[in-house]
Design a protein around this motif. Structure first.
Motif, PDB file in Angstrom:
ATOM      1  N   ALA A 228      -0.041   8.438 -11.223  1.00  0.00           N
ATOM      2  CA  ALA A 228       0.838   7.541 -10.464  1.00  0.00           C
ATOM      3  C   ALA A 228       0.269   7.266  -9.079  1.00  0.00           C
ATOM      4  O   ALA A 228       0.313   6.131  -8.587  1.00  0.00           O
ATOM      5  N   ALA A 229      -0.283   8.282  -8.461  1.00  0.00           N
ATOM      6  CA  ALA A 229      -0.916   8.084  -7.160  1.00  0.00           C
ATOM      7  C   ALA A 229      -2.175   7.232  -7.298  1.00  0.00           C
ATOM      8  O   ALA A 229      -2.442   6.344  -6.473  1.00  0.00           O
ATOM      9  N   LEU A 230      -2.940   7.469  -8.356  1.00  0.00           N
ATOM     10  CA  LEU A 230      -4.205   6.763  -8.564  1.00  0.00           C
ATOM     11  C   LEU A 230      -3.999   5.262  -8.718  1.00  0.00           C
ATOM     12  O   LEU A 230      -4.804   4.464  -8.219  1.00  0.00           O
ATOM     13  N   VAL A 231      -2.945   4.856  -9.409  1.00  0.00           N
ATOM     14  CA  VAL A 231      -2.719   3.426  -9.653  1.00  0.00           C
ATOM     15  C   VAL A 231      -1.879   2.767  -8.563  1.00  0.00           C
ATOM     16  O   VAL A 231      -1.637   1.560  -8.614  1.00  0.00           O
ATOM     17  N   SER A 232      -1.475   3.526  -7.574  1.00  0.00           N
ATOM     18  CA  SER A 232      -0.625   2.990  -6.513  1.00  0.00           C
ATOM     19  C   SER A 232      -1.457   2.240  -5.478  1.00  0.00           C
ATOM     20  O   SER A 232      -2.679   2.407  -5.389  1.00  0.00           O
ATOM     21  N   PRO A 233      -0.818   1.404  -4.655  1.00  0.00           N
ATOM     22  CA  PRO A 233      -1.543   0.639  -3.637  1.00  0.00           C
ATOM     23  C   PRO A 233      -2.302   1.513  -2.651  1.00  0.00           C
ATOM     24  O   PRO A 233      -3.315   1.079  -2.086  1.00  0.00           O
ATOM     25  N   GLU A 234      -1.843   2.750  -2.438  1.00  0.00           N
ATOM     26  CA  GLU A 234      -2.515   3.630  -1.484  1.00  0.00           C
ATOM     27  C   GLU A 234      -3.937   3.980  -1.901  1.00  0.00           C
ATOM     28  O   GLU A 234      -4.755   4.393  -1.076  1.00  0.00           O
ATOM     29  N   MET A 235      -4.247   3.818  -3.182  1.00  0.00           N
ATOM     30  CA  MET A 235      -5.583   4.161  -3.688  1.00  0.00           C
ATOM     31  C   MET A 235      -6.371   2.913  -4.063  1.00  0.00           C
ATOM     32  O   MET A 235      -7.257   2.947  -4.911  1.00  0.00           O
ATOM     33  N   SER A 236      -6.098   1.812  -3.408  1.00  0.00           N
ATOM     34  CA  SER A 236      -6.636   0.523  -3.816  1.00  0.00           C
ATOM     35  C   SER A 236      -8.142   0.368  -3.630  1.00  0.00           C
ATOM     36  O   SER A 236      -8.721  -0.616  -4.092  1.00  0.00           O
ATOM     37  N   TYR A 237      -8.802   1.333  -2.984  1.00  0.00           N
ATOM     38  CA  TYR A 237     -10.248   1.219  -2.781  1.00  0.00           C
ATOM     39  C   TYR A 237     -11.034   2.153  -3.701  1.00  0.00           C
ATOM     40  O   TYR A 237     -12.254   2.244  -3.613  1.00  0.00           O
ATOM     41  N   LEU A 238     -10.337   2.821  -4.603  1.00  0.00           N
ATOM     42  CA  LEU A 238     -10.995   3.762  -5.509  1.00  0.00           C
ATOM     43  C   LEU A 238     -11.170   3.121  -6.877  1.00  0.00           C
ATOM     44  O   LEU A 238     -10.206   2.740  -7.537  1.00  0.00           O
ATOM     45  N   SER A 239     -12.423   2.996  -7.314  1.00  0.00           N
ATOM     46  CA  SER A 239     -12.701   2.434  -8.621  1.00  0.00           C
ATOM     47  C   SER A 239     -14.031   2.974  -9.128  1.00  0.00           C
ATOM     48  O   SER A 239     -14.924   3.313  -8.349  1.00  0.00           O
TER      49      SER A 239
END
Length: 253
Positions: A228-239
């Motif tokens: 849930a944290a991973l797909v949230s806007p707070e993690m928008s630079y992780l890919s």
């Protein structure tokens, strides 16, 4: 937290274990859930739980290796929910055991349910994610890919390694569409693992002892909420990343 309110997540293998845990955690953050599974009654039970969290949840029966029906299912989900923002490829059914104990069919089974199925879902989801201005895909892999002793895990690790590579390629190719693609490698107390631990108490004790945090993860609290944290806007630079959720056991260096 309702950081995912207004988002729709499609989760495969959502009828139990890690898939159920991820579905609950995303629903806790407000996401509506399309729960996909081979056994309709199981995903229906999960959807009943999710509805109590105040989100829309619908159950869909599908074997993910049914290639011809994957695009239609994804389109149906997007139409019925009005959008598709998150895809979680969790479903897997493969074979364990020494390589010489397997025929080609057993060895290929995990490939059909993991990288092949994930590819079909990802390609089908792509236009719907683009229509939303981007989205997030999470593929489940395994620490068996880097296990110190691969005995009995060869077919499993090979299929998941292919999925990890697919994850990285999609992250690169689809980054311009604002689609993030990551993989997680979890340990979680699923029904299958719990059954194995009960039947093999000494091996289970040794397994837990090899985990620095000295416990097996909870499907909701440790795995689902991390997703849930991973797909949230707070993690928008992780890919393009592979994230171990295994208490520090595996070395992905």
């Amino acid at each position: 937290m309702t950081t995912l309110k207004g988002h729709t997540a499609l989760i495969t293998g959502a009828g139990q274990g890690v898939g159920r845990g991820i579905a609950i955690a995303l629903a806790e953050r407000g996401a509506d859930i399309a729960a996909v599974g081979r056994t309709l009654s199981k995903v229906e039970d999960v959807c009943a739980e999710l509805s109590e969290l105040g989100v829309t949840a619908r159950a869909y029966e599908l074997d993910v290796t049914d290639e011809e029906n994957v695009p239609g299912l994804v389109d149906r989900v997007a139409e019925e929910f009005g959008s598709l923002d998150i895809l979680v490829n969790n479903a897997y059914f493969g074979s364990l055991g020494p390589l010489l104990s397997m025929d080609a069919k057993k060895f290929q089974r995990g490939f059909r349910s993991a990288p092949f199925a994930a590819f079909n879902f990802m390609v089908a989801a792509h236009p719907h994610l683009v229509a939303r201005g981007g989205g997030s895909i999470v593929n489940l892999v395994t620490s068996a890919m880097v296990r110190w002793d691969g005995t009995n895990y060869g077919a499993y690790a090979a299929a998941k390694t292919a999925l990890r590579s697919l994850t990285r390629t999609a992250a690169v190719e689809w980054g311009g569409d604002n689609i993030r693609v990551n993989s997680i490698a979890p340990h979680a107390l699923t029904p299958a693992l719990a059954g194995w631990a009960e039947a093999n108490p000494q091996e289970a004790e040794e397994f837990v002892a090899s985990i620095p945090l000295k416990r097996i993860g909870d499907p909701v609290a440790d795995i689902g909420r991390a997703v849930a944290a991973l797909v949230s806007p707070e993690m928008s630079y992780l890919s393009g990343a592979t994230i171990p959720l295994d208490g520090g056991q595996a070395f992905f260096g």
